[in-house]
Design a protein around this motif. Sequence first.
Motif, PDB file in Angstrom:
ATOM      1  N   ALA A  65      34.905  24.747 -31.432  1.00 51.62           N
ATOM      2  CA  ALA A  65      35.000  24.575 -29.978  1.00 51.62           C
ATOM      3  C   ALA A  65      34.052  23.469 -29.509  1.00 51.62           C
ATOM      4  O   ALA A  65      34.404  22.653 -28.645  1.00 51.62           O
ATOM      5  N   ALA A  66      32.848  23.422 -30.119  1.00 50.92           N
ATOM      6  CA  ALA A  66      31.884  22.376 -29.753  1.00 50.92           C
ATOM      7  C   ALA A  66      32.473  20.990 -30.028  1.00 50.92           C
ATOM      8  O   ALA A  66      32.400  20.086 -29.180  1.00 50.92           O
ATOM      9  N   ALA A  67      33.074  20.837 -31.192  1.00 50.86           N
ATOM     10  CA  ALA A  67      33.659  19.542 -31.560  1.00 50.86           C
ATOM     11  C   ALA A  67      34.817  19.193 -30.617  1.00 50.86           C
ATOM     12  O   ALA A  67      34.944  18.055 -30.154  1.00 50.86           O
ATOM     13  N   GLN A  68      35.639  20.200 -30.313  1.00 47.13           N
ATOM     14  CA  GLN A  68      36.789  19.955 -29.431  1.00 47.13           C
ATOM     15  C   GLN A  68      36.330  19.598 -28.019  1.00 47.13           C
ATOM     16  O   GLN A  68      36.886  18.700 -27.377  1.00 47.13           O
ATOM     17  N   LEU A  69      35.321  20.308 -27.540  1.00 51.14           N
ATOM     18  CA  LEU A  69      34.813  20.044 -26.194  1.00 51.14           C
ATOM     19  C   LEU A  69      34.289  18.621 -26.092  1.00 51.14           C
ATOM     20  O   LEU A  69      34.501  17.928 -25.096  1.00 51.14           O
ATOM     21  N   ARG A  70      33.609  18.180 -27.138  1.00 47.25           N
ATOM     22  CA  ARG A  70      33.053  16.828 -27.107  1.00 47.25           C
ATOM     23  C   ARG A  70      34.186  15.792 -27.148  1.00 47.25           C
ATOM     24  O   ARG A  70      34.169  14.791 -26.450  1.00 47.25           O
ATOM     25  N   ASN A  71      35.211  16.073 -27.957  1.00 50.00           N
ATOM     26  CA  ASN A  71      36.304  15.110 -28.117  1.00 50.00           C
ATOM     27  C   ASN A  71      37.253  15.069 -26.942  1.00 50.00           C
ATOM     28  O   ASN A  71      37.693  14.008 -26.540  1.00 50.00           O
ATOM     29  N   THR A  72      37.592  16.270 -26.403  1.00 51.18           N
ATOM     30  CA  THR A  72      38.686  16.315 -25.426  1.00 51.18           C
ATOM     31  C   THR A  72      38.288  16.992 -24.115  1.00 51.18           C
ATOM     32  O   THR A  72      39.089  17.035 -23.189  1.00 51.18           O
ATOM     33  N   GLY A  73      37.064  17.558 -24.049  1.00 54.65           N
ATOM     34  CA  GLY A  73      36.642  18.242 -22.824  1.00 54.65           C
ATOM     35  C   GLY A  73      37.229  19.631 -22.677  1.00 54.65           C
ATOM     36  O   GLY A  73      37.064  20.279 -21.646  1.00 54.65           O
ATOM     37  N   TYR A  87      24.785  37.056 -26.743  1.00 55.68           N
ATOM     38  CA  TYR A  87      23.343  37.264 -26.919  1.00 55.68           C
ATOM     39  C   TYR A  87      23.005  37.405 -28.404  1.00 55.68           C
ATOM     40  O   TYR A  87      22.056  36.803 -28.908  1.00 55.68           O
ATOM     41  N   ALA A  88      23.826  38.179 -29.117  1.00 56.09           N
ATOM     42  CA  ALA A  88      23.593  38.387 -30.555  1.00 56.09           C
ATOM     43  C   ALA A  88      23.756  37.081 -31.330  1.00 56.09           C
ATOM     44  O   ALA A  88      22.994  36.791 -32.258  1.00 56.09           O
ATOM     45  N   LEU A  89      24.747  36.299 -30.940  1.00 58.83           N
ATOM     46  CA  LEU A  89      24.972  34.999 -31.590  1.00 58.83           C
ATOM     47  C   LEU A  89      23.734  34.117 -31.448  1.00 58.83           C
ATOM     48  O   LEU A  89      23.212  33.584 -32.435  1.00 58.83           O
ATOM     49  N   LEU A  90      23.227  34.016 -30.223  1.00 58.85           N
ATOM     50  CA  LEU A  90      22.078  33.135 -29.966  1.00 58.85           C
ATOM     51  C   LEU A  90      20.811  33.642 -30.647  1.00 58.85           C
ATOM     52  O   LEU A  90      20.024  32.862 -31.188  1.00 58.85           O
ATOM     53  N   GLU A  91      20.624  34.953 -30.656  1.00 62.46           N
ATOM     54  CA  GLU A  91      19.454  35.521 -31.349  1.00 62.46           C
ATOM     55  C   GLU A  91      19.545  35.279 -32.853  1.00 62.46           C
ATOM     56  O   GLU A  91      18.541  35.016 -33.514  1.00 62.46           O
ATOM     57  N   THR A  92      20.759  35.395 -33.392  1.00 63.56           N
ATOM     58  CA  THR A  92      20.946  35.190 -34.838  1.00 63.56           C
ATOM     59  C   THR A  92      20.652  33.747 -35.218  1.00 63.56           C
ATOM     60  O   THR A  92      20.027  33.472 -36.242  1.00 63.56           O
ATOM     61  N   ASN A 144      21.543  26.188 -25.455  1.00 67.17           N
ATOM     62  CA  ASN A 144      22.550  25.879 -24.442  1.00 67.17           C
ATOM     63  C   ASN A 144      23.835  25.332 -25.048  1.00 67.17           C
ATOM     64  O   ASN A 144      24.927  25.635 -24.578  1.00 67.17           O
ATOM     65  N   ALA A 145      23.688  24.504 -26.083  1.00 62.32           N
ATOM     66  CA  ALA A 145      24.877  23.899 -26.698  1.00 62.32           C
ATOM     67  C   ALA A 145      25.759  24.992 -27.306  1.00 62.32           C
ATOM     68  O   ALA A 145      26.970  25.050 -27.067  1.00 62.32           O
ATOM     69  N   TRP A 146      25.158  25.898 -28.090  1.00 68.91           N
ATOM     70  CA  TRP A 146      25.917  27.024 -28.659  1.00 68.91           C
ATOM     71  C   TRP A 146      26.487  27.916 -27.545  1.00 68.91           C
ATOM     72  O   TRP A 146      27.626  28.357 -27.611  1.00 68.91           O
ATOM     73  N   GLY A 147      25.663  28.168 -26.545  1.00 72.60           N
ATOM     74  CA  GLY A 147      26.078  29.050 -25.449  1.00 72.60           C
ATOM     75  C   GLY A 147      27.271  28.491 -24.688  1.00 72.60           C
ATOM     76  O   GLY A 147      28.229  29.207 -24.393  1.00 72.60           O
ATOM     77  N   GLU A 148      27.230  27.185 -24.413  1.00 70.47           N
ATOM     78  CA  GLU A 148      28.345  26.568 -23.679  1.00 70.47           C
ATOM     79  C   GLU A 148      29.621  26.584 -24.503  1.00 70.47           C
ATOM     80  O   GLU A 148      30.703  26.885 -24.002  1.00 70.47           O
ATOM     81  N   ALA A 149      29.495  26.232 -25.794  1.00 64.79           N
ATOM     82  CA  ALA A 149      30.690  26.212 -26.650  1.00 64.79           C
ATOM     83  C   ALA A 149      31.289  27.618 -26.723  1.00 64.79           C
ATOM     84  O   ALA A 149      32.506  27.802 -26.626  1.00 64.79           O
ATOM     85  N   TYR A 150      30.414  28.621 -26.860  1.00 63.32           N
ATOM     86  CA  TYR A 150      30.883  30.010 -26.922  1.00 63.32           C
ATOM     87  C   TYR A 150      31.578  30.411 -25.612  1.00 63.32           C
ATOM     88  O   TYR A 150      32.652  31.006 -25.627  1.00 63.32           O
ATOM     89  N   ASP A 151      30.965  30.062 -24.481  1.00 60.61           N
ATOM     90  CA  ASP A 151      31.548  30.420 -23.175  1.00 60.61           C
ATOM     91  C   ASP A 151      32.955  29.843 -23.025  1.00 60.61           C
ATOM     92  O   ASP A 151      33.855  30.509 -22.511  1.00 60.61           O
ATOM     93  N   LEU A 160      35.013  28.946 -25.469  1.00 61.55           N
ATOM     94  CA  LEU A 160      35.914  29.623 -26.412  1.00 61.55           C
ATOM     95  C   LEU A 160      36.345  30.982 -25.850  1.00 61.55           C
ATOM     96  O   LEU A 160      37.534  31.328 -25.849  1.00 61.55           O
ATOM     97  N   VAL A 161      35.368  31.734 -25.339  1.00 63.70           N
ATOM     98  CA  VAL A 161      35.678  33.070 -24.793  1.00 63.70           C
ATOM     99  C   VAL A 161      36.588  32.954 -23.566  1.00 63.70           C
ATOM    100  O   VAL A 161      37.521  33.734 -23.403  1.00 63.70           O
ATOM    101  N   ALA A 162      36.334  31.962 -22.729  1.00 63.50           N
ATOM    102  CA  ALA A 162      37.184  31.788 -21.538  1.00 63.50           C
ATOM    103  C   ALA A 162      38.628  31.539 -21.964  1.00 63.50           C
ATOM    104  O   ALA A 162      39.568  32.060 -21.354  1.00 63.50           O
ATOM    105  N   ALA A 163      38.803  30.749 -23.034  1.00 67.51           N
ATOM    106  CA  ALA A 163      40.157  30.463 -23.522  1.00 67.51           C
ATOM    107  C   ALA A 163      40.808  31.737 -24.075  1.00 67.51           C
ATOM    108  O   ALA A 163      41.996  31.983 -23.853  1.00 67.51           O
ATOM    109  N   ILE A 164      40.024  32.551 -24.769  1.00 65.35           N
ATOM    110  CA  ILE A 164      40.563  33.822 -25.308  1.00 65.35           C
ATOM    111  C   ILE A 164      40.912  34.768 -24.161  1.00 65.35           C
ATOM    112  O   ILE A 164      41.987  35.369 -24.142  1.00 65.35           O
TER     113      ILE A 164
END
Lengths: 170, 170
Positions: free
Chosen positions: B87-95, B126-131, B147-154, B156-160
């Motif tokens: 998702a991070a790679a896709q967000l950077r490439n295509t928004g 929260y668990a992802l970021l702590e891990t 923040n980078a992981w958190g944004e990519a996760y948000d 991805l979850v919004a899309a799901i």
Amino acid sequence: MAAYGSNGVLRGEARFTEEQEGLVIKSWNIMKDDSANIGHRFFLKIFEVAPSARELFSFLRNSDVPLEKNPRLKAHAMSVFVMTCEAAAQLRNTGKVTVGDTTLKRLGATHFKKGVSDAHFEVAKYALLETIKYGVPASMWSPAMKNAWGEAYDHLVAAIKQEMRPAALL
Amino acid sequence: MAAYGSNGVLRGEARFTEEQEGLVIKSWNIMKDDSANIGHRFFLKIFEVAPSARELFSFLRNSDVPLEKNPRLKAHAMSVFVMTCEAAAQLRNTGKVTVGDTTLKRLGATHFKKGVSDAHFEVAKYALLETIKYGVPASMWSPAMKNAWGEAYDHLVAAIKQEMRPAALL
């Protein structure tokens, strides 16, 4: 009998020892001098783990008051700590949580109305334990202290959950 | 347009920078060599914060296999990490998150069927970021990485979440 059986947990008398009660009281005696700070950290942790929990507090929605200064949030935090402490003492004395019936019905109705879920109660437990962990001297914190607070909290929540129904049915 | 608008969040193009993508990829490259361990810690943290989340995994209910050896739990953990990286790679490439439509519909239907709530997605974040925080060298961890992981996760979850509906409606 502490038979909070409706959701299948915590049936029967709880064995809560004098030592466990002591661990809860001892740590609360240290934290309560700094209770405003402790309450603030408790809610910061809840909102860090579950930002959507803010929606449960109608008074936060249109408030310009910073979290740490919000008197209602502070009061809620104190209730959680104080009632958990009281639950520890009651469990040790009688083997069950003996919050007054009226209080318990009110708490049950409010938490029902707000749509508080099992996951929210769990996140609050995690936040409570994390707040205590960093609120007492490092040398005081122990797995036994964590368990004592956790058990008292679980019994208090079970008692509240048992009363979670629409206020109209009271 | 990354307009995951149905629940009112994440409308419009995401501005995910090359630097943010780099922070996600760099940390994942370190963690993936230890992915079994990382995945185990991710789920341990989820279940520490929200023990009831175990109920969402039918294959855990009657299993004698320890958590860290459960192949399906491990696979789930890896999906979360790998899809967040993608998702991070896709967000950077295509928004926007460009997970294949079929995959997204399947993920949406599964999470709907299991009754995964907003609070569960938040606990998993929260668990992802702590891990990650404890999975990378302390000198590598930073608010920007979080923040980078958190944004990519948000995203991805919004899309799901946008695809969360009964499978019969697909």
